[in-house]
Write a protein that holds these residues in place. Structure first.
Motif, PDB file in Angstrom:
ATOM      1  N   ASP A 336       0.836  -1.206   0.000  1.00 39.71           N
ATOM      2  CA  ASP A 336       0.000   0.000   0.000  1.00 39.71           C
ATOM      3  C   ASP A 336       0.868   1.252   0.000  1.00 39.71           C
ATOM      4  OD1 ASP A 336      -2.282  -1.526   0.031  1.00 39.71           O
ATOM      5  OD2 ASP A 336      -2.560  -1.410   2.199  1.00 39.71           O
ATOM      6  N   LEU A 337       1.916   1.239   0.812  1.00 38.16           N
ATOM      7  CA  LEU A 337       2.838   2.373   0.863  1.00 38.16           C
ATOM      8  C   LEU A 337       3.561   2.546  -0.466  1.00 38.16           C
ATOM      9  CD1 LEU A 337       4.278   4.558   2.601  1.00 38.16           C
ATOM     10  CD2 LEU A 337       5.896   2.798   3.310  1.00 38.16           C
ATOM     11  N   LEU A 338       3.979   1.437  -1.045  1.00 36.16           N
ATOM     12  CA  LEU A 338       4.711   1.454  -2.319  1.00 36.16           C
ATOM     13  C   LEU A 338       3.870   2.071  -3.430  1.00 36.16           C
ATOM     14  CD1 LEU A 338       7.219   0.455  -3.974  1.00 36.16           C
ATOM     15  CD2 LEU A 338       5.965  -1.681  -4.314  1.00 36.16           C
ATOM     16  N   HIS A 339       2.596   1.699  -3.482  1.00 38.49           N
ATOM     17  CA  HIS A 339       1.730   2.178  -4.561  1.00 38.49           C
ATOM     18  C   HIS A 339       1.030   3.489  -4.204  1.00 38.49           C
ATOM     19  CE1 HIS A 339       2.072  -1.285  -7.268  1.00 38.49           C
ATOM     20  NE2 HIS A 339       2.186  -2.013  -6.162  1.00 38.49           N
ATOM     21  N   GLY A 340       1.326   4.031  -3.024  1.00 40.69           N
ATOM     22  CA  GLY A 340       0.710   5.300  -2.628  1.00 40.69           C
ATOM     23  C   GLY A 340       1.346   6.510  -3.269  1.00 40.69           C
ATOM     24  N   GLY A 341       2.451   6.309  -4.000  1.00 43.09           N
ATOM     25  CA  GLY A 341       3.094   7.424  -4.693  1.00 43.09           C
ATOM     26  C   GLY A 341       3.915   8.321  -3.794  1.00 43.09           C
ATOM     27  N   VAL A 342       4.263   7.842  -2.590  1.00 35.74           N
ATOM     28  CA  VAL A 342       4.998   8.684  -1.649  1.00 35.74           C
ATOM     29  C   VAL A 342       6.366   8.101  -1.285  1.00 35.74           C
ATOM     30  CG1 VAL A 342       2.914   9.675  -0.644  1.00 35.74           C
ATOM     31  CG2 VAL A 342       3.856   7.577   0.331  1.00 35.74           C
ATOM     32  N   LEU A 343       6.666   6.899  -1.776  1.00 35.18           N
ATOM     33  CA  LEU A 343       7.921   6.220  -1.426  1.00 35.18           C
ATOM     34  C   LEU A 343       8.912   6.330  -2.578  1.00 35.18           C
ATOM     35  CD1 LEU A 343       9.536   4.384   0.507  1.00 35.18           C
ATOM     36  CD2 LEU A 343       8.427   2.427  -0.588  1.00 35.18           C
ATOM     37  N   GLU A 344      10.085   6.875  -2.282  1.00 36.03           N
ATOM     38  CA  GLU A 344      11.158   7.002  -3.269  1.00 36.03           C
ATOM     39  C   GLU A 344      12.149   5.869  -3.029  1.00 36.03           C
ATOM     40  OE1 GLU A 344      12.285   8.275  -6.463  1.00 36.03           O
ATOM     41  OE2 GLU A 344      11.370  10.041  -5.558  1.00 36.03           O
ATOM     42  N   LEU A 345      12.229   4.942  -3.977  1.00 31.15           N
ATOM     43  CA  LEU A 345      13.076   3.765  -3.784  1.00 31.15           C
ATOM     44  C   LEU A 345      14.538   4.043  -4.102  1.00 31.15           C
ATOM     45  CD1 LEU A 345      10.720   1.076  -5.318  1.00 31.15           C
ATOM     46  CD2 LEU A 345      11.345   1.292  -2.918  1.00 31.15           C
ATOM     47  N   GLY A 346      14.802   4.862  -5.104  1.00 29.90           N
ATOM     48  CA  GLY A 346      16.188   5.133  -5.497  1.00 29.90           C
ATOM     49  C   GLY A 346      16.485   4.613  -6.891  1.00 29.90           C
ATOM     50  N   GLU A 347      17.699   4.847  -7.323  1.00 24.31           N
ATOM     51  CA  GLU A 347      18.094   4.477  -8.681  1.00 24.31           C
ATOM     52  C   GLU A 347      18.184   2.953  -8.843  1.00 24.31           C
ATOM     53  OE1 GLU A 347      21.667   6.390  -9.871  1.00 24.31           O
ATOM     54  OE2 GLU A 347      20.907   8.422  -9.531  1.00 24.31           O
ATOM     55  N   GLY A 348      17.848   2.518 -10.045  1.00 22.51           N
ATOM     56  CA  GLY A 348      17.980   1.098 -10.383  1.00 22.51           C
ATOM     57  C   GLY A 348      16.884   0.212  -9.861  1.00 22.51           C
ATOM     58  N   ALA A 349      15.858   0.813  -9.257  1.00 25.14           N
ATOM     59  CA  ALA A 349      14.787   0.002  -8.665  1.00 25.14           C
ATOM     60  C   ALA A 349      13.941  -0.662  -9.741  1.00 25.14           C
ATOM     61  CB  ALA A 349      13.899   0.874  -7.781  1.00 25.14           C
ATOM     62  N   PRO A 350      13.568  -1.921  -9.546  1.00 22.92           N
ATOM     63  CA  PRO A 350      12.588  -2.549 -10.452  1.00 22.92           C
ATOM     64  C   PRO A 350      11.269  -1.794 -10.363  1.00 22.92           C
ATOM     65  CG  PRO A 350      13.653  -4.179  -9.030  1.00 22.92           C
ATOM     66  CD  PRO A 350      14.016  -2.841  -8.481  1.00 22.92           C
ATOM     67  N   SER A 351      10.365  -2.074 -11.279  1.00 30.78           N
ATOM     68  CA  SER A 351       9.067  -1.404 -11.257  1.00 30.78           C
ATOM     69  C   SER A 351       8.280  -1.806 -10.010  1.00 30.78           C
ATOM     70  CB  SER A 351       8.265  -1.774 -12.510  1.00 30.78           C
ATOM     71  OG  SER A 351       7.851  -3.130 -12.445  1.00 30.78           O
ATOM     72  N   LYS A 352       7.320  -0.982  -9.654  1.00 26.92           N
ATOM     73  CA  LYS A 352       6.503  -1.265  -8.468  1.00 26.92           C
ATOM     74  C   LYS A 352       5.761  -2.594  -8.614  1.00 26.92           C
ATOM     75  CE  LYS A 352       5.789   3.620  -7.370  1.00 26.92           C
ATOM     76  NZ  LYS A 352       4.815   4.726  -7.294  1.00 26.92           N
ATOM     77  N   MET A 353       5.273  -2.872  -9.820  1.00 25.99           N
ATOM     78  CA  MET A 353       4.548  -4.124 -10.027  1.00 25.99           C
ATOM     79  C   MET A 353       5.470  -5.325  -9.862  1.00 25.99           C
ATOM     80  SD  MET A 353       1.469  -3.364 -10.293  1.00 25.99           S
ATOM     81  CE  MET A 353       0.976  -5.064 -10.537  1.00 25.99           C
ATOM     82  N   LYS A 354       6.724  -5.196 -10.335  1.00 26.35           N
ATOM     83  CA  LYS A 354       7.669  -6.301 -10.180  1.00 26.35           C
ATOM     84  C   LYS A 354       7.999  -6.530  -8.711  1.00 26.35           C
ATOM     85  CE  LYS A 354       9.954  -6.094 -14.698  1.00 26.35           C
ATOM     86  NZ  LYS A 354      11.199  -5.777 -15.439  1.00 26.35           N
ATOM     87  N   ILE A 355       8.202  -5.431  -7.984  1.00 23.83           N
ATOM     88  CA  ILE A 355       8.500  -5.562  -6.554  1.00 23.83           C
ATOM     89  C   ILE A 355       7.311  -6.183  -5.828  1.00 23.83           C
ATOM     90  CG2 ILE A 355       8.953  -4.271  -4.433  1.00 23.83           C
ATOM     91  CD1 ILE A 355      10.560  -2.292  -6.095  1.00 23.83           C
ATOM     92  N   THR A 356       6.111  -5.753  -6.176  1.00 19.00           N
ATOM     93  CA  THR A 356       4.903  -6.316  -5.559  1.00 19.00           C
ATOM     94  C   THR A 356       4.825  -7.817  -5.788  1.00 19.00           C
ATOM     95  OG1 THR A 356       3.721  -4.231  -5.873  1.00 19.00           O
ATOM     96  CG2 THR A 356       2.387  -6.211  -5.555  1.00 19.00           C
TER      97      THR A 356
END
Length: 996
Positions: A336-356
């Motif tokens: 929920d936090l990841l897809h809330g548009g408020v979390l900055e993961l950093g460079e090189g991060a996989p897509s949110k859907m892949k992480i989910t």
């Protein structure tokens, strides 16, 4: 404002070069007075403003040899929180001994202590006898004493101590001319300081009078100097009042329409935004509505009291972060936090859907330690799969997956080292540091407002960190942090050029804008209730004296402030209220001051509230602020309107949706919108596609609700399966059931293979404990108490199982355990239908017993309750087919003669099931009826007519409600559709329901 500006002009002309200092309650008031003065093109040299606090601080800094550290309110509240927690733990509280020490209570106590100290009281002169009960007084005294000790320990002083010290320095030697704001809000110590500090000859700025109400009493420094009256001075004096053009009014159905109507009035007046100001009686819901309007329609607005930090990305980020920690780092909460548009993961991060997908596939569930360990297991599994592949393209795919997993592992490894573990007791400072780290490094900001909110949060955390050494219970700590960080307000602003200003009416007395709008004048919001302060009752305030304000006078004070706002306004005043509360679904009445305004405007001195009901209250705003207003206006229009086809063409989805709704909820025929599809029989009919295997579960799902089968098996839609953190349970029903199945299987398998002779109850309990320990490693319990309760229940189920099995095994011998066909590499069972066709079946039978006479008995363990099972309902309308399907499957798969499986049983070896067995004799009647049901269900698939269940009870535990929306149908209307004689599939389904 005319009297005030005139007096200020006179002072400036008489003392042009002298430094002139206005004493005001707040800097914003001083700024507004100067703005009003300069708007008249008047010149002021050496005209400044200061608050009483700043005067005292300057005086003390002038005489003090040490730096002065005045405690911040947030730190003072932290001190009180610490004091209360310690006193509660020590059992030292008497009157407050049963109170829960939470942030809200602590903050209220802090305000009471601050009030007492500003009234001149300390632990040295506060007598417990001044309170209604001595116990309460003693508690207040020891709280005050401990608070003062903490101030001394950390070398701080509070505002009360500042004024005490500054008062000792006597009259100022400054040559400045002091000008006092009328109606200053002064505490006892502030007034004592001013009496000593101000030289003779200080002036006071006048206010326009208000007539018809009792003016609250004031001391000399807090008194009001009256100027000349204005037309709006007579709102409450109807005898002398005259109809006023300066005042107007309107009503609205909702607060949103109320605000949009004001924007329409501003537009029609052709005035600039900065010539208008809106005052509200209560911030909720006006803050939210104005903020969203300003963002959506790009309206420049300043907020006098700021906006809740929850409107910003940092506010949402911290809220989500605290929820994540509170949920013991539950994966679903992180997603929920990841897809809330408020979390900055950093460079090189996989897509949110892949992480989910990675997090769900890794079966992490919750617990901060499991993120790294479970993801590493997933990496190991991917490496094994890669090594088994010869296809270079697939090897490359696995390489990419491994790299993505490694990135996520590294990310969590670093962050989890910074974040606190969820424990019964948690350290305040460690948690604040973790929030600080995450805010600095991983909070996404997209605007200047976000940056400001982030800086504000970091600043507040920075103030607290030096004093946050305590540890608290986890619930207590999270409640404290949420109250501290999520109650912040940001973007507080004075009126700015080019901006519409929005603020509380309490802050409007010295404004200089020509057009005033006052919203929320209903009797709930204004003048407000005169409830007592339970921590410092009015009777106690009277005993204590020293100008402590009485809460019983708050309503009268609010009314006086509102009438002063009317009288002080230099232009037009428009008042309004909302007629209807959409949350409570009830009509709202106007405040009495609104009625008085109506009387003044209309000249009807004897008008009553009944007359106000005749005022128009449109359901849609007259001016179109956004596109929704256009559609609302169309809906509210009493005349039917034909929408132009060209307009509809721009909203194709609306047209399609309207057509679908008409077909679903208007037509009597069974249509494509109710579950009728053009099915590919070669793919989905199991009689034609031998690679299409069915299971007992799928067939029961089809019989319960064909539409549910269609969604899952034809469309391939699946509910998201994830482990959800629940602090009050460990295993979800499915996991608990699987664990019991494994216990029962291993118990019998090992006894049979190893010829175990020891006590059977002792043996199964040991098997259970071993498997429970393994399950605990895979899925850690939320807490020890929950774990112990669920273990006790599991062991009780094992005892019931053994006890019932002792009787059962007199006539039966277990032959097969978890017998599998059609899955895990095993050949499926081929079921031959009476028509000569066949289908392929897959499944897993919990146990197959052999009777002493050579016949077979199938057992299916059920780990819930016996609800929905009955002896005289073998098929239950097709919903219970497993007993018959498994009998056919085992005979075919083991190449046994037909009919040798004599009976099947649903066995409930649980506390809820009480060891019940529901046995189904597999006689010729059962077999004949079963084949008829089976063929009818397959015909439903072949026809492509997947109707919804005819029994709403089937929907109770369905996870597809949001997709299916059966509850939108009227039951009678759905029955008519299901009786449509033009569809063979519907008739075949109805035939299934005929079997009990």
């Amino acid at each position: 404002m005319k009297s005030l500006i005139g007096e200020l002009q006179s002072i400036c002309e008489r003392f042009p070069l002298a430094e002139k200092v206005m004493i005001v309650d707040e800097y914003s008031i001083g700024e507004q007075i100067l703005e009003s003065y300069t708007k008249q093109e008047l010149h002021a040299i050496n005209l400044n403003y200061k608050t009483v606090f700043n005067l005292a601080l300057e005086q003390e800094e002038l005489h003090s040899k040490k730096p002065i550290e005045v405690v911040e309110p947030i730190v003072g509240a932290q001190f009180i929180y610490r004091v209360l927690t310690k006193l509660k733990e020590d059992g030292a509280l008497r009157y407050f001994q049963h109170m829960e020490i939470n942030s809200s209570f602590s903050r209220s106590i802090y305000q009471t202590i601050h009030t007492l100290r500003m009234a001149g009281y300390s632990s040295e002169n506060l007598s417990p006898t001044l309170f209604l009960t001595e116990e309460k007084g003693l508690d207040m005294l020891q709280i005050l004493n401990n608070y003062e000790k903490l101030l001394h320990k950390h070398q701080h002083i509070d505002q009360a101590e500042l004024f005490r010290r500054a008062r000792q320095h006597g009259v100022t030697t400054s040559k400045s001319l002091f000008i006092l704001q009328s109606d200053l809000s002064l505490t006892y110590l502030e007034e004592q300081f001013l009496h000593k500090h101000l030289p003779e000859g200080s002036r006071k700025l006048p206010l326009h009078p208000v007539f018809g109400i009792q003016i609250p009493e004031r001391t000399s420094l807090r008194s009001i100097r009256w100027g000349g009256p204005t037309p709006l001075s007579y709102v409450y004096d109807q005898e002398y009042a005259k109809a006023s053009r300066e005042l107007s009014f309107f009503t609205a159905k909702t607060e949103e329409i109320e605000l949009k109507h004001i924007l329409g009035l501003i537009k029609r007046s052709e005035t600039k935004l900065d010539e208008n100001v809106i005052f509200y009686t209560s911030g909720d819901p006006y803050h939210t509505l104005f903020y969203h309007l300003s963002q959506k329609d790009d309206i420049p607005i300043t907020f006098g009291e700021g906006i809740p930090i929850s409107f910003t990305h940092p506010g949402q980020f911290v809220k989500g972060l605290l929820q994540w920690v509170k949920a013991n780092y539950s994966v679903s909460t992180f997603i929920d936090l990841l897809h809330g548009g408020v979390l900055e993961l950093g460079e090189g991060a996989p897509s949110k859907m892949k992480i989910t997908r990675m997090l769900r596939d890794a079966q992490i569930g919750w617990s901060k330690e499991r993120y790294v360990s479970q993801l590493n297991r997933k990496i190991e599994a991917l490496l094994v799969r890669k090594e088994k592949q010869d296809d270079e393209e697939k090897r490359t795919y696995y390489d990419e997956q491994i790299q993505h997993h490694k990135w996520v592992v590294d990310w969590f490894k670093i962050r989890m080292n910074k974040l606190p573990a969820l424990k019964e007791k948690m350290n305040d400072k460690a948690t604040l540091k973790a929030i600080h780290y995450m805010l600095v490094n991983h909070c996404k900001t997209t605007s200047a407002l976000d940056e400001f909110a982030k800086a504000s949060m970091l600043e507040e955390i920075g103030k607290l960190l030096p004093y946050a050494d305590e540890s608290y219970g986890q619930h207590q700590l999270f409640e404290k942090l949420e109250d501290l960080l999520l109650s912040l307000r940001v973007l507080r602003s004075n009126p700015k050029p080019g901006h519409l200003h929005v603020t509380s009416y309490h802050k409007g007395l010295y404004h200089s804008r020509e057009n005033v709008y006052i919203v929320g004048l209903d009797n709930r919001k204004f003048p407000g209730s005169s409830n007592e302060d339970p921590l410092l009752l009015d009777e106690e305030r009277k005993r204590l004296g020293n100008h402590l304000p009485l809460m019983q006078n708050s309503g009268q004070e609010n009314l006086y402030t509102m009438l002063q706002l009317f009288a002080q306004s230099i232009g037009s005043v428009t008042v309004s209220f909302c007629r209807f509360d959409v949350n409570e679904n009830r009509v709202v009445s106007p405040a009495y001051v609104f009625l008085q305004g109506y009387r003044l405007v209309t000249g009807k001195k004897d008008a009553e509230f009944q007359d106000l009901k005749q005022l128009p209250s449109p359901l849609a705003p007259e001016e179109l602020v956004d596109e929704r207003d256009y559609w609302s206006g169309m809906l509210m229009d009493s005349k039917s309107a034909n929408i132009d086809r060209k307009l509809v063409s721009h909203f194709a989805n609306l047209s399609f949706g309207n057509h679908a709704d008409q077909a679903r909820y208007g037509a009597a025929e069974f249509t494509e919108y109710d579950g009728w599809v053009d099915i590919d029989q070669e793919t989905f009919d199991p009689r034609k596609n031998k690679e299409k295997t069915l299971t007992a579960g799928k067939l029961e799902s089809l019989a319960a609700c064909p539409y549910s089968y269609f969604i899952q098996e034809i469309l391939g839609v699946r509910p998201i399966e994830e482990m959800v953190y629940d602090p009050y349970s460990w295993l979800d029903p499915a996991t608990r059931g699987s664990l019991l199945h494994r216990i029962f299987e291993i118990n019998y398998r090992e006894q049979k293979e190893n010829e175990i002779k020891e006590d059977k109850e002792v043996f199964i309990l040991q098997v259970a404990k071993d498997l429970i320990d393994q399950q605990k490693e895979v899925l850690p319990p939320t807490n020890d108490r929950v774990f112990q309760l669920e273990v006790a229940d599991l062991l009780a189920c094992c005892r019931i199982f053994i006890k019932e099995e002792e009787r059962h095994l007199d006539s039966y011998e277990p032959a097969h355990f978890e017998y599998t066909f059609g899955v895990d590499g095993h050949e499926p069972a081929e079921i031959h239908l009476p028509t000569g066709e066949s289908i392929m079946l897959a499944g897993k039978i919990d146990r197959v017993d052999r009777k002493t006479d050579g016949t077979y008995h199938i057992i299916d363990y059920k780990t819930g309750s016996t609800y929905n099972y009955a002896m005289n309902e073998p098929f239950k309308g097709g919903r219970q087919l497993q007993h018959w399907i498994y009998a056919l499957a085992i005979e075919e798969h083991l190449k046994l003669e037909a009919g040798i499986v004599e009976e099947s049983a649903y066995y409930f070896p649980t506390v809820k099931g009480l060891g019940e067995r529901y046995t189904r004799k597999q006689d010729s009647v059962i077999r004949t009826n079963g084949f008829d049901i089976l063929e009818r269900l397959i015909d439903v698939i072949s026809s492509g007519q997947f109707t919804m269940t005819d029994d709403p009870n089937d929907c109770k535990f369905c996870q597809l409600k949001a997709v299916c929306r059966r509850h939108f149908y009227h039951d009678d209307h759905l029955k008519v559709k299901q009786m449509d004689q033009n569809h063979e599939g519907l008739r075949r389904f109805k035939g299934v329901r005929a079997y009990d």
